[in-house]
Design an enzyme around this catalytic site. Structure first.
Site, mmCIF file in Angstrom:
data_model
loop_
_atom_site.group_PDB
_atom_site.id
_atom_site.type_symbol
_atom_site.label_atom_id
_atom_site.label_comp_id
_atom_site.label_asym_id
_atom_site.label_seq_id
_atom_site.Cartn_x
_atom_site.Cartn_y
_atom_site.Cartn_z
ATOM 1 C CB CYS A 1 60.656 21.545 9.353
ATOM 2 S SG CYS A 1 60.314 21.445 11.128
ATOM 3 C CB THR A 2 55.542 21.533 11.120
ATOM 4 O OG1 THR A 2 56.390 20.935 12.095
ATOM 5 C CG2 THR A 2 54.147 20.940 11.222
#
Length: 463
Positions: free
Chosen positions: A237-238
């Protein structure tokens, strides 16, 4: 010699005098041993001292064993491996084999001193062997441009000592498992003659460690697996939504853009040793970094992230290789008590060394000869077992294959490495252990790339 002689005449005269001396001393002859060649080794083997082993008796036989008989395997011919090979060859070890699956890159030349610019692209093991065989008289280094997994137990059994200069934890665990598989037991008692000692060295920047492993007697790699930090992975997600570091941009391109765009043709995998591949990743990473105002993406960093390069310092390699070579010498000659059994080195802020005894783990999955007990609810899914095998600090498996004996037949519950079998067994991951037919006390056999042996687990159901 007259003072007025020209420098060239002086040089020739010196060469003639040296040649005459070599002729008087016997020269290299067929043995390559001139008078005094091994004096530095004889001082350790032909006289006793305050640090010699209590049972050691000075003699000439130990030196002859080194020169004529002792076979040493060096695994890895990189920064640490080059130092090890040089040290062993100059210490009297003549029967040396070296395994390395890598080829020489220009970035290796600043510290891997057995290689030259003309060697770029050639196998490290072969070039290292050629260099030492040419430079050290009568040294016989046999190269193997292979993976360690390419050889069977017969190959490894021929060596008196194995010394590792690896940058891979998986490879360390595999060779550890192989040497444990060579052990013979009679009525539960270990046969000492089946032990092949393992000397393991590792470096990272200004830090290093060396250890002596006597399989079946002292702590093995798996006994202390928790000492190795897990590989750093960035959350997807990062990487995809909120990149903050240059590494995030590089990982995004490596993991998402490369498979999607396939810039070098369909099905062509990313090769960290191909400059064109690295350049493509670098350019795309720069573009993504500019979108998020992130600085610091460089070609060198890109190469490091893609290849998981560990920072290397030549002086650290020299120190750890010296420790490892000394331990090989001590074990081969029995002249001195070997390291017991783990040494750490740190010169980040000054110079610090510390030695301690790593203890064997009673339930070690590799050397204890005991099934590993695991506890799960009957309603737990097979995926939970798989997660435990990969995430447990004491196991850290990479792609475990799970099999069990059900109704008298050996059944594969999940296997990841073969695509067709993975697709067929994937539905089992969402099934409960009870649905799969497993019972309390069931034995599970697990194979993994980290070991040549199958690890046995005993399943215990919790209420």
């Amino acid at each position: 010699m007259a003072d007025g002689e020209e420098p060239e005449k002086k040089r020739r005269r010196i060469e003639e005098l040296l040649a005459e001396k070599m002729a008087v001393d016997g020269g290299c002859g067929d043995t390559g041993d001139w008078e005094g060649r091994w004096n530095h080794v004889k001082k350790f083997l032909e006289r006793s001292g305050p640090f010699t082993h209590p049972d050691f008796e000075p003699s000439t036989e130990s030196l002859q064993f080194l020169l004529d008989t002792c076979k040493v395997l060096v695994i890895g011919a990189g920064g640490l491996g080059c130092e090890l090979l040089k040290n062993l060859a100059l210490s009297g070890f003549r029967q040396i084999h070296v395994i390395d699956m890598d080829t020489i890159d220009v970035s290796n030349l600043n510290r891997q001193f057995l290689f030259r610019p003309k060697d770029i692209g050639r196998p490290k093991a072969e070039v290292a062997a050629e260099f030492l065989n040419d430079r050290v008289p009568n040294c016989n280094v046999v190269p193997h441009f292979n993976k360690i997994q390419d050889f069977n137990d017969t190959f490894y059994r021929q060596f008196h000592i194995i010394v590792c200069g690896l940058d891979s934890i998986i490879a360390r665990r595999w060779i550890n498992g192989m040497l444990i598989s060579l052990l013979n037991y009679e009525d539960g008692v270990l046969d000492p003659s089946s032990i092949v000692p393992l000397i393991d060295g590792g470096t990272e920047g200004f830090k290093g460690n060396a250890r002596v492993i006597l399989p079946g007697m002292t702590a093995c790699i798996e006994c202390t697996l928790e000492l190795y930090p897990p590989q750093v992975n960035f959350p997807m997600c990062t990487i995809a939504s909120m990149p903050r570091l240059p590494e995030h941009c590089i990982e995004y391109v490596r993991m998402l853009q490369w498979p999607k765009e396939q810039p070098f043709g369909e099905g062509v995998p990313l090769d960290g040793d191909d400059p064109e591949h690295i350049q493509w990743i670098f350019q795309k990473s720069l573009e993504r970094a500019s979108q998020y105002n992130i600085r610091g993406v460089t070609y060198r960093l890109t190469q490091g992230v893609v290849k998981r390069i560990i920072p290397a310092v030549a002086s650290t390699n020299a120190v750890i290789a010296a420790v490892c070579a000394t331990e090989v010498f001590k074990i081969a000659t029995s002249a001195y008590i070997p390291l017991n059994n783990y040494l750490v080195f740190n010169d980040v802020d000054g110079l610090y060394t510390y030695t301690f005894e790593a203890e064997r783990k009673e339930n070690c999955p590799a050397c204890s000869q005991l099934p590993q007990n695991i506890q799960f609810s009957p309603s737990a899914k097979l995926q939970e077992v798989l997660d435990y095998l990969t995430n447990s600090a004491s196991l850290q498996m990479k792609s475990p294959a799970i099999t069990a004996t059900l109704e008298g037949k050996n059944r594969t519950l999940y296997l990841q490495s073969v695509t067709s079998i993975e697709e067929r067994t994937r539905p089992n991951l969402s099934k409960t252990l009870k649905e799969l037919g497993l019972v309390d006390g069931q034995e599970l056999a697990v194979a993994d790339v980290t070991t040549p042996q199958t690890v046995l687990f005993k399943l215990h159901f919790t209420s």
